[in-house]
Structures are given as C-alpha cells and as structure tokens.
Design a protein around this motif. Structure first.
Motif, mmCIF file in Angstrom:
data_model
loop_
_atom_site.group_PDB
_atom_site.id
_atom_site.type_symbol
_atom_site.label_atom_id
_atom_site.label_comp_id
_atom_site.label_asym_id
_atom_site.label_seq_id
_atom_site.Cartn_x
_atom_site.Cartn_y
_atom_site.Cartn_z
ATOM 1 N N ILE A 147 10.986 5.096 -23.071
ATOM 2 C CA ILE A 147 10.956 6.490 -22.628
ATOM 3 C C ILE A 147 12.127 7.213 -23.276
ATOM 4 O O ILE A 147 13.279 6.795 -23.131
ATOM 5 C CB ILE A 147 11.042 6.589 -21.096
ATOM 6 N N SER A 148 11.825 8.301 -23.976
ATOM 7 C CA SER A 148 12.853 8.964 -24.767
ATOM 8 C C SER A 148 12.976 10.442 -24.421
ATOM 9 O O SER A 148 11.974 11.167 -24.319
ATOM 10 C CB SER A 148 12.534 8.811 -26.255
ATOM 11 N N PHE A 149 14.222 10.879 -24.238
ATOM 12 C CA PHE A 149 14.540 12.295 -24.057
ATOM 13 C C PHE A 149 15.012 12.841 -25.407
ATOM 14 O O PHE A 149 15.944 12.291 -26.001
ATOM 15 C CB PHE A 149 15.646 12.469 -23.012
ATOM 16 N N VAL A 150 14.382 13.894 -25.861
ATOM 17 C CA VAL A 150 14.711 14.485 -27.160
ATOM 18 C C VAL A 150 15.049 15.951 -26.956
ATOM 19 O O VAL A 150 14.260 16.693 -26.361
ATOM 20 C CB VAL A 150 13.530 14.353 -28.145
ATOM 21 N N GLY A 151 16.222 16.377 -27.443
ATOM 22 C CA GLY A 151 16.545 17.787 -27.307
ATOM 23 C C GLY A 151 18.023 18.075 -27.262
ATOM 24 O O GLY A 151 18.829 17.453 -27.950
ATOM 25 N N LEU A 236 10.073 13.174 -23.765
ATOM 26 C CA LEU A 236 10.371 14.405 -23.034
ATOM 27 C C LEU A 236 11.150 15.334 -23.949
ATOM 28 O O LEU A 236 12.268 15.009 -24.375
ATOM 29 C CB LEU A 236 11.185 14.105 -21.772
ATOM 30 N N LEU A 237 10.557 16.468 -24.286
ATOM 31 C CA LEU A 237 11.168 17.444 -25.183
ATOM 32 C C LEU A 237 11.860 18.526 -24.365
ATOM 33 O O LEU A 237 11.281 19.082 -23.424
ATOM 34 C CB LEU A 237 10.103 18.073 -26.086
ATOM 35 N N SER A 238 13.103 18.825 -24.744
ATOM 36 C CA SER A 238 13.927 19.740 -23.963
ATOM 37 C C SER A 238 14.787 20.565 -24.903
ATOM 38 O O SER A 238 15.686 20.031 -25.549
ATOM 39 C CB SER A 238 14.812 18.926 -22.995
ATOM 40 N N LYS A 296 -2.620 2.331 -31.756
ATOM 41 C CA LYS A 296 -3.318 1.784 -30.608
ATOM 42 C C LYS A 296 -2.650 2.143 -29.283
ATOM 43 O O LYS A 296 -3.319 2.294 -28.267
ATOM 44 C CB LYS A 296 -3.417 0.260 -30.743
ATOM 45 N N ASN A 297 -1.327 2.231 -29.286
ATOM 46 C CA ASN A 297 -0.652 2.472 -28.010
ATOM 47 C C ASN A 297 -0.799 3.923 -27.583
ATOM 48 O O ASN A 297 -0.830 4.842 -28.408
ATOM 49 C CB ASN A 297 0.830 2.108 -28.102
ATOM 50 N N GLU A 298 -0.918 4.124 -26.284
ATOM 51 C CA GLU A 298 -0.986 5.471 -25.739
ATOM 52 C C GLU A 298 0.410 6.082 -25.698
ATOM 53 O O GLU A 298 1.417 5.376 -25.634
ATOM 54 C CB GLU A 298 -1.582 5.440 -24.332
ATOM 55 N N ILE A 299 0.454 7.413 -25.703
ATOM 56 C CA ILE A 299 1.741 8.093 -25.643
ATOM 57 C C ILE A 299 1.603 9.335 -24.772
ATOM 58 O O ILE A 299 0.577 10.014 -24.784
ATOM 59 C CB ILE A 299 2.245 8.476 -27.062
ATOM 60 N N GLY A 300 2.614 9.589 -23.968
ATOM 61 C CA GLY A 300 2.675 10.798 -23.166
ATOM 62 C C GLY A 300 3.782 11.703 -23.695
ATOM 63 O O GLY A 300 4.838 11.222 -24.103
ATOM 64 N N VAL A 301 3.524 12.994 -23.700
ATOM 65 C CA VAL A 301 4.511 13.979 -24.167
ATOM 66 C C VAL A 301 4.674 15.033 -23.088
ATOM 67 O O VAL A 301 3.691 15.659 -22.666
ATOM 68 C CB VAL A 301 4.068 14.643 -25.488
#
Length: 435
Positions: A147-151, A236-238, A296-301
């Motif tokens: 899980i990554s926070f980007v911003g 998570l884009l911030s 193949k892997n799912e991703i949530g944004v």
C-alpha cells in the motif's frame, strides 16, 4: 403388619415422580429439533455476514463512545463524507508520545501544546456511524500487499498517522528504499510506503532549484513512483498545495504557460493552476490504467481530495490558527479554491472509471476529506510546529503551521474511512484478502 398407602401418600409420590420424569424425557424429545437447527443454520449465512463474523473474530473492536454506534459494513447508503464532529470522551487511538514514526513538527503533544480538547472529537456521518479503527482488520486486508501513499507532505502526514495506528498492534520494520520510505509488517507480510511527489508528475520544487518558481512537466509521471507502480496493490494519491505557488508548466516539451511569473522577467502566458492540476492528475491516472494492460494482480487507486488550511491571515505574514474547537456545520463555507480543486479531483476520478472499464483489475475511488477537514481549524500544529514556542515569553513573530495535522488528531479519521473503503471492496468480491 400390613402396610397401607393413603391418598395423601400417592399425591406426595406423584409430586416427586412427574418432574423427575420430565427432566429425563424432555432432552430426548428436543434432540431432533436441535439437530435440525444445526443442520439448517449455515444456510442462513450470506457471504457478507460470514466475512463480518470473520472480522469480529480477528479483532474485536474497541468499546465505542456510544451504545448506538452500530454499523453495517456493506450498507450501500452509508456516506462517510457527509456528517459532523461530535465530542468523544474515548480519546485518541494511539499514544502520540510513544509512536516513534511521527514527524516532530506534527507531534503537538511533545512540543508542549497545552490544550487537549482537539483529541476528543469523532466524525459522525449523517447516515451511519464510523467504526473505530481496527489495526488487525487493516493488516488482514493488507496481507501480502503493498500500500503506497504518493504525493505531498499531507500524504506523509496521513501515512504517519496510519503507521502509528497499526503500530499499536504490530511493530513495523523500516526498509531501505531509495527515493521513498518503506515499512514492512512481517506479521502479515504487508508493506506501507510513501513517495514524495508533490506534483504527481515530473517537476522540481522551487526550493531545490534555488529559484522562486516551480517547473512542472504535466505529461510526464514522476519516475520515483511510476517505476514501482507494478508492485503496488493500493495507491493513494494526495496533492494540490504545491500548485498554488509560482510555477512554469511544460507540456510536450514546450512551455504551456505559468502561474504568477510576470514579475520574474518571463514572457509566458498566465494559465492559472486549475488546468495544470487537472492535467497532472489525468496523466497520472491514465498512466496507471496503461500499466495495467497484461497484468494479473488487481490494483486500487484512491484520490484524496484537497485538505483546506486554516490561516487567520496570510501564511507568510504571521497568519495563525488559534481556534480551539471545530466549526459547526454551516458556520464556515468551504473556500472557492478548495471547492474547485475538489471538483476537479472528483471529475477526473469519474473519467478514469469510464476508461478503466476496458480493463480488468483496476478500481478508482475518492477519499473525500475536504468537508470534514474544513471543519477542524483546531487540528493543526499552529505555533507548536516548533517545541515550546512560548517558553521564554511571547515573541514578536511566531511561525504557525495551519496546513498539516497534529498526530494523533483529526487526520486519523481519514484512515478510519480508508479502512471502511477497503473492507467494502473486500465484501463486494474484490478479493483483497485472497490476492
């Protein structure tokens, strides 16, 4: 001698015999009914009920502030972003003086902030109740994931809040990774990271350039996080704050325009910052979609909407945030700039959802914190971004931070809502816990 039995003896005997007989026969009579109930019971369990039962066994939630704090996780009518702040005597979810991952300038308690009322409010959605954060549930849903926070720095603020909340259950291990901060929870093989990328796209902050202007390439996603994108399960884009300062914007290798650059001897067209901000977010979301092809892997944004500041006056002219309690609903309107940035963010996420329908395994949502954050002017470090600022009296000028959030504090609520979003995805069949 002949023994006789009177009618009274018969009555006495019957009083003793009949209850004892029923005591023996009743379990035998009820046994078929009990067996039938045990056989039919599993048929009544739906998938959602079974998973809620799983969460309850994994980590019982802490006692709520109210006996009415009942929440149905998969209730589609629940809007977590519309509500009010209510006083909650339960207090914070973690100890701010012992959580070692808090950035010093956000640790208001250790910096001597004398009032503590800001720690005792809880967000109450209008249509439902927001459960208190369950660290074990979050880690279960994050098992074997990144899980990554980007911003920007608000992204790190929320990231640090989440680390503290999770550390109350499982201690993470810092992982060296060039250009970002990674923490690994070995108990669940879960990784949390934060990437400094205040524009989301490629750019240079004016402070690093020794200049008064940012330079931003609106069509190039920042390689720091773009190169690691394939290994992320939730992003998570911030962003937003850095677009409201003097900047020069580039697109397709040439200057698109600028923001407040006329005083720097540049002959560029003034384009404001709403269009550049939209372009930067669109480029980032499009790049995520493009990278999903063949994966193949799912991703949530999740895009976190703009978090308002609360300066009384200008931030660079001794502006302060001295209010000690939340605003009531309707007491203060959200500013025009904050509303417009929020509108752009929501629109671009909706556009991305349409584009993503062509691909499987990518999901976009909005973490809409603008309203609930706008009601908390008391939640910022203020003068306590520095330790004990009034220890030697009241100085003529005190620097205030009315942008970031004290930890623990109001920003912890963002992660409570984040958990409910993840839990809802899992219940809807996104199979987060099975990837």
């Amino acid at each position: 001698m002949k023994t006789t039995t009177s009618k009274y003896d018969s009555v006495s005997l019957s009083k003793t015999f009949h209850p004892y007989t029923l005591h023996l026969l009743l379990p035998i009579a009820l046994l078929p009914i009990v067996l039938l109930c045990l056989y039919l019971y599993p048929l009544y369990l739906t998938k959602s009920q079974a998973k809620e039962h799983h969460y309850a066994n994994v980590s019982p939630p802490p006692p709520s502030h109210s006996v009415n704090d009942i929440h149905k996780v998969d209730d589609p009518s629940c809007d977590y972003f519309n509500g009010k702040w209510i006083h909650d005597k339960t207090g914070p979810l973690y100890n701010g003086t012992t959580c070692v991952t808090i950035k010093e300038s956000h640790n208001c308690i250790t910096h001597g902030r004398p009032d503590s009322n800001y720690l005792y409010y809880r967000w109450k959605p209008t249509q439902c109740n927001l459960p208190r954060f369950e660290p074990n549930t979050f880690l279960q849903l994050s098992k074997n994931k990144h899980i990554s926070f980007v911003g920007d720095s608000i992204a790190r603020n929320q990231f640090d809040s989440l680390l503290c909340m999770l550390s109350s259950l499982s201690k993470p291990r810092p992982v060296h990774h060039k250009g970002s901060r990674w923490w690994h929870f070995e108990s669940h093989n879960a990784t949390l990271s934060v990437y400094w990328s205040p524009f989301l796209v490629q750019g240079n902050e004016r402070s690093k350039l020794g200049s008064s202007l940012n330079t931003i390439h609106l069509d190039r996603v920042n390689g720091k996080w773009e190169k690691d994108m394939d290994g992320m399960d939730l992003i998570l884009l911030s962003f937003g704050n850095w677009f409201n300062v003097p900047s020069v914007y580039y697109e397709n290798g040439s200057v698109l325009g600028c923001l407040n650059c006329s005083g720097y001897g540049l002959n560029h067209t003034e384009v404001g910052f709403y269009v550049p901000l939209r372009k930067a977010l669109r480029a980032s979301l499009n790049r995520i979609i493009e990278r999903r092809v063949g994966k193949k892997n799912e991703i949530g944004v999740i895009v976190r909407t703009f978090s308002p500041s609360h300066f009384d006056g200008d931030w660079d002219k001794a502006g302060t945030c001295s209010k000690k309690e939340p605003y009531e609903n309707g007491e203060k309107e959200i500013g025009e700039m904050e509303s417009e940035i929020r509108r752009i963010e929501i629109e671009e996420v909706e556009n991305a959802k349409v584009k993503a329908k062509e691909f499987e395994g990518v999901r976009f949502e909005v973490l809409d914190v603008t309203e609930l954050a706008s009601l908390r002017p008391d939640g910022h470090p203020g003068a306590y971004m520095n330790p004990f600022p009034f220890e030697n009296g009241v100085p003529e000028r005190v620097q205030n931070d009315c942008v970031h959030w004290c930890l623990p504090g109001a920003i912890d609520t963002w992660n409570e809502i984040l958990l409910e979003m993840m839990r809802k995805w899992d219940l809807e069949g996104q199979e987060w816990s099975e990837l």
